[in-house]
Design a protein around this motif. Structure first.
Motif, PDB file in Angstrom:
ATOM      1  N   LYS A 145       1.129  -1.028  -0.124  1.00  0.00           N
ATOM      2  CA  LYS A 145       0.150  -0.146   0.205  1.00  0.00           C
ATOM      3  C   LYS A 145       1.275   0.842  -0.302  1.00  0.00           C
ATOM      4  O   LYS A 145       0.597   1.844  -0.554  1.00  0.00           O
ATOM      5  CB  LYS A 145      -1.316  -0.320   1.082  1.00  0.00           C
ATOM      6  CG  LYS A 145      -2.062  -0.522   1.166  1.00  0.00           C
ATOM      7  CD  LYS A 145      -3.260  -1.567   2.685  1.00  0.00           C
ATOM      8  CE  LYS A 145      -3.791  -2.053   2.765  1.00  0.00           C
ATOM      9  NZ  LYS A 145      -4.144  -2.324   3.984  1.00  0.00           N
ATOM     10  N   LEU A 146       1.980   1.336   0.962  1.00  0.00           N
ATOM     11  CA  LEU A 146       2.929   2.353   0.417  1.00  0.00           C
ATOM     12  C   LEU A 146       3.524   2.129  -0.946  1.00  0.00           C
ATOM     13  O   LEU A 146       3.742   3.907  -1.251  1.00  0.00           O
ATOM     14  CB  LEU A 146       3.891   1.696   1.783  1.00  0.00           C
ATOM     15  CG  LEU A 146       5.127   3.193   1.787  1.00  0.00           C
ATOM     16  CD1 LEU A 146       4.195   4.561   2.333  1.00  0.00           C
ATOM     17  CD2 LEU A 146       5.818   2.948   3.482  1.00  0.00           C
ATOM     18  N   ALA A 147       3.360   1.292  -1.309  1.00  0.00           N
ATOM     19  CA  ALA A 147       4.466   1.536  -1.978  1.00  0.00           C
ATOM     20  C   ALA A 147       3.602   2.209  -3.395  1.00  0.00           C
ATOM     21  O   ALA A 147       3.736   2.850  -4.315  1.00  0.00           O
ATOM     22  CB  ALA A 147       4.982  -0.078  -3.150  1.00  0.00           C
ATOM     23  N   GLU A 148       2.646   1.446  -3.423  1.00  0.00           N
ATOM     24  CA  GLU A 148       1.413   2.310  -4.261  1.00  0.00           C
ATOM     25  C   GLU A 148       1.058   3.873  -4.266  1.00  0.00           C
ATOM     26  O   GLU A 148       0.972   5.169  -5.046  1.00  0.00           O
ATOM     27  CB  GLU A 148      -0.214   1.690  -4.200  1.00  0.00           C
ATOM     28  CG  GLU A 148      -1.039   2.398  -5.052  1.00  0.00           C
ATOM     29  CD  GLU A 148      -2.384   1.347  -4.597  1.00  0.00           C
ATOM     30  OE1 GLU A 148      -3.148   2.083  -5.184  1.00  0.00           O
ATOM     31  OE2 GLU A 148      -2.673   0.320  -3.693  1.00  0.00           O
ATOM     32  N   LEU A 149       1.364   4.242  -3.219  1.00  0.00           N
ATOM     33  CA  LEU A 149       1.526   5.531  -2.956  1.00  0.00           C
ATOM     34  C   LEU A 149       2.494   5.667  -2.833  1.00  0.00           C
ATOM     35  O   LEU A 149       2.102   7.755  -3.999  1.00  0.00           O
ATOM     36  CB  LEU A 149       0.930   5.986  -1.358  1.00  0.00           C
ATOM     37  CG  LEU A 149       1.126   7.351  -0.335  1.00  0.00           C
ATOM     38  CD1 LEU A 149      -0.104   8.566  -1.208  1.00  0.00           C
ATOM     39  CD2 LEU A 149       1.447   7.667   1.032  1.00  0.00           C
ATOM     40  N   ILE A 150       3.218   5.968  -2.699  1.00  0.00           N
ATOM     41  CA  ILE A 150       4.646   6.177  -3.501  1.00  0.00           C
ATOM     42  C   ILE A 150       4.680   6.117  -4.813  1.00  0.00           C
ATOM     43  O   ILE A 150       5.174   7.898  -5.550  1.00  0.00           O
ATOM     44  CB  ILE A 150       6.126   5.057  -2.689  1.00  0.00           C
ATOM     45  CG1 ILE A 150       6.562   5.320  -1.743  1.00  0.00           C
ATOM     46  CG2 ILE A 150       7.254   5.995  -3.533  1.00  0.00           C
ATOM     47  CD1 ILE A 150       6.905   4.584  -1.187  1.00  0.00           C
ATOM     48  N   TRP A 151       4.506   5.454  -5.717  1.00  0.00           N
ATOM     49  CA  TRP A 151       4.344   5.570  -6.821  1.00  0.00           C
ATOM     50  C   TRP A 151       3.412   6.572  -7.318  1.00  0.00           C
ATOM     51  O   TRP A 151       3.293   7.458  -8.043  1.00  0.00           O
ATOM     52  CB  TRP A 151       3.443   4.115  -7.527  1.00  0.00           C
ATOM     53  CG  TRP A 151       3.139   4.077  -9.375  1.00  0.00           C
ATOM     54  CD1 TRP A 151       1.792   4.484  -9.518  1.00  0.00           C
ATOM     55  CD2 TRP A 151       3.789   4.429 -10.234  1.00  0.00           C
ATOM     56  NE1 TRP A 151       2.058   4.336 -11.131  1.00  0.00           N
ATOM     57  CE2 TRP A 151       3.512   4.802 -11.119  1.00  0.00           C
ATOM     58  CE3 TRP A 151       5.159   4.217 -10.654  1.00  0.00           C
ATOM     59  CZ2 TRP A 151       3.826   4.497 -12.532  1.00  0.00           C
ATOM     60  CZ3 TRP A 151       6.294   3.629 -10.995  1.00  0.00           C
ATOM     61  CH2 TRP A 151       4.935   4.249 -12.776  1.00  0.00           C
ATOM     62  N   GLN A 152       1.828   6.891  -6.457  1.00  0.00           N
ATOM     63  CA  GLN A 152       0.748   7.952  -6.751  1.00  0.00           C
ATOM     64  C   GLN A 152       1.637   9.577  -6.420  1.00  0.00           C
ATOM     65  O   GLN A 152       1.613  10.633  -7.540  1.00  0.00           O
ATOM     66  CB  GLN A 152      -0.475   7.759  -6.112  1.00  0.00           C
ATOM     67  CG  GLN A 152      -1.051   6.474  -6.490  1.00  0.00           C
ATOM     68  CD  GLN A 152      -2.082   6.166  -5.497  1.00  0.00           C
ATOM     69  OE1 GLN A 152      -2.376   6.688  -3.953  1.00  0.00           O
ATOM     70  NE2 GLN A 152      -2.757   5.123  -6.098  1.00  0.00           N
TER      71      GLN A 152
END
Length: 798
Positions: free
Chosen positions: A518-525
């Motif tokens: 989930k954090l990796a997804e936030l970083i990507w966004q």
């Protein structure tokens, strides 16, 4: 109230028709959120009304927490959880084919705070409601929060944080309870009824309009109140004739000046106008809040001599320190209480929390500003100071000693001194912080009033930082030890017995991996950078300040960059270094550090020789809602402040509760975290407080000499000015070489060796996971529920 799925569906239909004259399913997603939140507000409002009525007709003592910041975070989901309606609401959403999480983006995030000070205030309000204490907040309803941060070419760019643009469902305007605040004017003494009485003439009136926000206790039907004040002019605020002729009038100017008071959190105080506006803000909400409290109690038939048994006022940092003088003004001028009695009442009612040992962070106001803006209050401060100085002189017969504690000195008013003299309790927020206050920073006051000083280590609410932020971990804990810990977080201690349970530890590791996704997804966004979820997520999120030492962190990353390039035998477990922080707009060094982090990140992230080992991420516009993703997804928590400078810290507690291990100095609450989890379950490095004080005393630390003796470190510091990172960071270089007041270089080698140790332990998954479980198990000790119980028993006597 018997709330069922059918009732919620029926109420959604009714409210949709009232608000939008449509069926619920035919409204937009944003409108559906507003309808849903309005329905939930209706449910809690019954308890809110009932509790307010019980407080009104009863004589139960109440607490008022005055703070310039309340960093609440998004409220809809938290209110649903605290009402015990989460499962029902999920069922309703499923039936309507809606995404519960999708509503989150429409939920306004109140821009009422900056960092730890405001988040602590929010946790305290949550805890007061959840353990059944009648405690309320008092602050300002800012139109705009601190600022919205964008990163452009690596630089911080500030924009307006327009959090109110789509409205705020959770507030209720109470215009009929507005208060008049008087600024400027003249004070004359006139004989009235045989007494010389101060008369205030020629003043300017600003209207303080209250907006109430419900603070919902956890499944206990308690709903307390956060009262936020908005500034506006009194009476007609529109000049029809001027406007119709296309001109602006004096009324328009008055309106702008009045509304500026509640326009923005922390106006720039590096300018004269900015400082004056900050002072206006502080008096505005203090006066409005105190008038409201006194009127409320007077209507209940309570006389001033009963006030100490009826309410307590907690001054959160020095911003509301004017409470002392303003309360005296109300008692003397409006309630006709004689000075000596008024002073005793004030001291019994007031208590003060200190949040810093940095003297530059303790507010001081120029006499001229205070005298001009609030002349009657200045007269009272002057008299408090005169009487206090006389008391100290009578005790010590030493004028130098008097001047060390005087409230007014060198034409400045020391607000911390005012708060201390006018309060019956002064508390620090961690054991070390309180020790430093009593033995050094406020030693003279401690010798005067040892009985007033005490420690109340800060805490966090597990309802937001575990139940809301980490549902998978919450569910697993329930399965292992039952759900009673939700009411008593100390029961998390039971998890200790599972710290060597391989099956349980593997489940913990699996939850962490999902949170990292989930954090990796936030970083990507947020950044467009892809990160390896199997790398160590090493996280440093907090306000950007020199003493919090984000600079030490990025220098270590630069060191690793050189090692990877120059040492063919170098190896390390891959690491993703995650930063998020805002720098005050006028804080040049902090803004250059943000630029450095982003410049180093750009170089490393685009170099295939390096980025397989390390990546550097800066997530812009740090907020509570982002923290709720970042913290559960982190493996390592950076708590690396210069020892003795962080009063407490609370992010360290949030991280441990979510299974991240701490690397830190023996500073603030890190000391107590180490005591709780054991030295083998935390990574401590650097100077301790006594060592640092000895170095300062002997002046034995010379950065230039240190760099000559440490050529590897010298090389990375030189990179700050050789163009490696595509910019000029010579100001950071000068800061390190000329003064290094935060001992960044002095602690560097210890920091480096500790990171090497972490790298090895992380590879031993059984050991790491066992450490994680032990940290989670001990995190309940740092619940704000425990902290508030101590405030209630030992300070408020409630």
């Amino acid at each position: 109230m018997n709330i069922t799925k059918e009732k919620i569906l029926s109420d959604l239909k009714k409210v949709a028709m009232i608000m939008f004259t449509k069926e619920f399913v035919d409204t937009s997603k944003e409108d559906q959120y507003k309808i849903f939140a309005t329905v939930i507000k209706g449910y809690l409002s019954e308890n809110w009304l009932e509790k307010n009525e019980n407080y009104r007709i009863g004589k139960e003592k109440q607490v008022y927490y005055f703070s310039l910041e309340f960093l609440l975070g998004k409220m809809t989901c938290t209110n649903i959880i605290n009402l015990g309606l989460e499962e029902l609401c999920m069922e309703v959403m499923d039936e309507l084919g809606l995404d519960f999480k999708g509503f989150d983006k429409y939920d306004a995030e109140p821009g009422l705070g900056n960092g730890g000070l405001g988040r602590l205030a929010a946790c305290f309000l949550d805890s007061m409601a959840s353990i059944g204490i009648p405690g309320h907040g008092c602050g300002i309803r800012y139109d705009y929060g601190l600022f919205e941060q964008k990163i452009v070419n690596g630089e911080q760019i500030e924009g307006p944080d327009n959090w109110l643009k789509n409205g705020f469902v959770w507030e209720t305007k109470k215009s009929h309870q507005s208060k008049r605040i008087k600024f400027y004017g003249d004070i004359t003494l006139k004989e009235l009824g045989g007494c010389l009485t101060p008369v205030h003439t020629g003043y300017e009136t600003i209207l303080a309009v209250p907006y109430d926000v419900p603070i919902v206790g956890y499944k206990n039907k308690v709903v307390n109140n956060l009262r936020l004040w908005k500034a506006q002019i009194e009476g007609n605020d529109f000049d029809f004739n001027s406007f119709s002729y296309g001109t602006f009038s004096e009324l328009d100017e008055k309106k702008r000046n009045a509304e500026a008071i509640s326009k923005l959190l922390y106006p720039d105080d590096t300018t004269e106008s900015g400082r004056l506006l900050r002072l206006k803000q502080e008096y505005f909400f203090v006066s409005a809040g105190l008038q409201s409290i006194v009127d409320y109690n007077s209507k209940k038939g309570i006389t001033p001599n009963e006030f100490p048994n009826t309410f307590s006022i907690q001054i959160n940092d020095t911003h509301p320190a004017l409470c002392v003088a303003e309360f005296m003004r109300i008692l003397i001028d409006e309630k006709k209480v004689y000075w000596d009695e008024a002073w005793e009442i004030t001291k019994e009612v007031m208590s003060y929390t200190n949040h810093t040992i940095l003297t530059e962070a303790m507010e001081k106001w120029e006499i001229d500003k205070v005298q001009q803006l609030i002349p009657r209050v200045y007269m009272i401060i002057e008299e408090i100071n005169r009487r206090f100085c006389d008391e100290v002189y009578q005790k010590y017969d030493d004028w130098d000693r008097v001047m060390e504690v005087a409230i007014i000195k060198d034409r400045l008013i020391n607000m911390a001194h005012l708060a201390i003299v006018g309060s019956h309790s002064i508390n620090g927020v961690s054991k070390l912080h309180t020790e430093v206050l009593t033995k050094k920073v406020l030693k003279n006051f401690y010798e005067l009033y040892p009985e007033r000083f005490n420690n109340k280590t800060n805490g966090i609410t597990h309802r937001r930082w575990l139940l809301k932020s980490n549902k998978a971990l919450t569910t697993l804990i329930d399965e292992m030890i039952g759900s009673s810990w939700k009411d008593d977080p100390n029961l998390l201690e039971k998890l200790t017995e599972f710290s060597e349970d391989k099956n349980f530890c593997e489940k913990i590791e699996g939850i962490k991996l999902e949170n990292k996704k989930k954090l990796a997804e936030l970083i990507w966004q947020e950044t467009g950078i892809e990160v390896d979820i199997n790398s160590i997520f090493d996280t440093h999120v907090k306000r950007l300040h020199g003493y919090k030492r984000q600079l030490l962190n990025i220098l270590h990353i630069i060191y690793l960059y050189r090692e990877i390039l120059e040492n063919k035998d170098f190896t390390m477990h891959p690491k993703t270094f995650i930063f998020s922080a805002k720098a005050a707009p006028g804080y040049y060094l902090a803004k250059r550090i943000i630029k450095l982090i982003n410049s180093v990140g750009k170089l490393i992230n685009n170099d295939d020789r390096i980025n397989k080992f390390i990546k550097v991420i800066f997530i812009p516009n740090y907020s509570v809602s982002k923290a709720q993703i970042i913290i559960p997804g982190s493996d390592l928590s950076e708590q690396i402040s210069t020892v003795g400078m962080e009063a407490s810290g609370t992010s360290n507690m949030k991280f441990m509760m979510n299974g991240a291990l701490t690397i830190g100095t023996l500073d603030g609450a890190n000391v107590e975290i180490k005591e709780a989890v054991g030295g083998e379950n935390i990574f401590i490095f650097g100077l301790n407080y006594k060592e640092l004080k000895e170095i300062e005393k002997k002046q034995s630390y010379n950065p230039i000499k240190f760099l000559k003796e440490n050529p590897k470190i010298n090389k990375i510091v030189e990179m700050l000015r050789d163009g490696t990172f595509g910019g000029d960071f010579s100001s950071i270089y000068s800061h390190l070489v000329d003064e290094d007041r935060y001992f960044v270089l002095k602690d560097f080698n210890s920091y480096l060796e500790t990171h090497k140790k972490i790298d090895g332990i992380y590879r031993d998954r059984d050991r790491w996971n066992s450490m994680v479980v032990k940290n989670i198990a001990k995190s309940g000790h740092f619940s704000s529920d425990n902290t508030i119980r101590k405030y209630a028993e030992e300070i408020w006597k409630i």
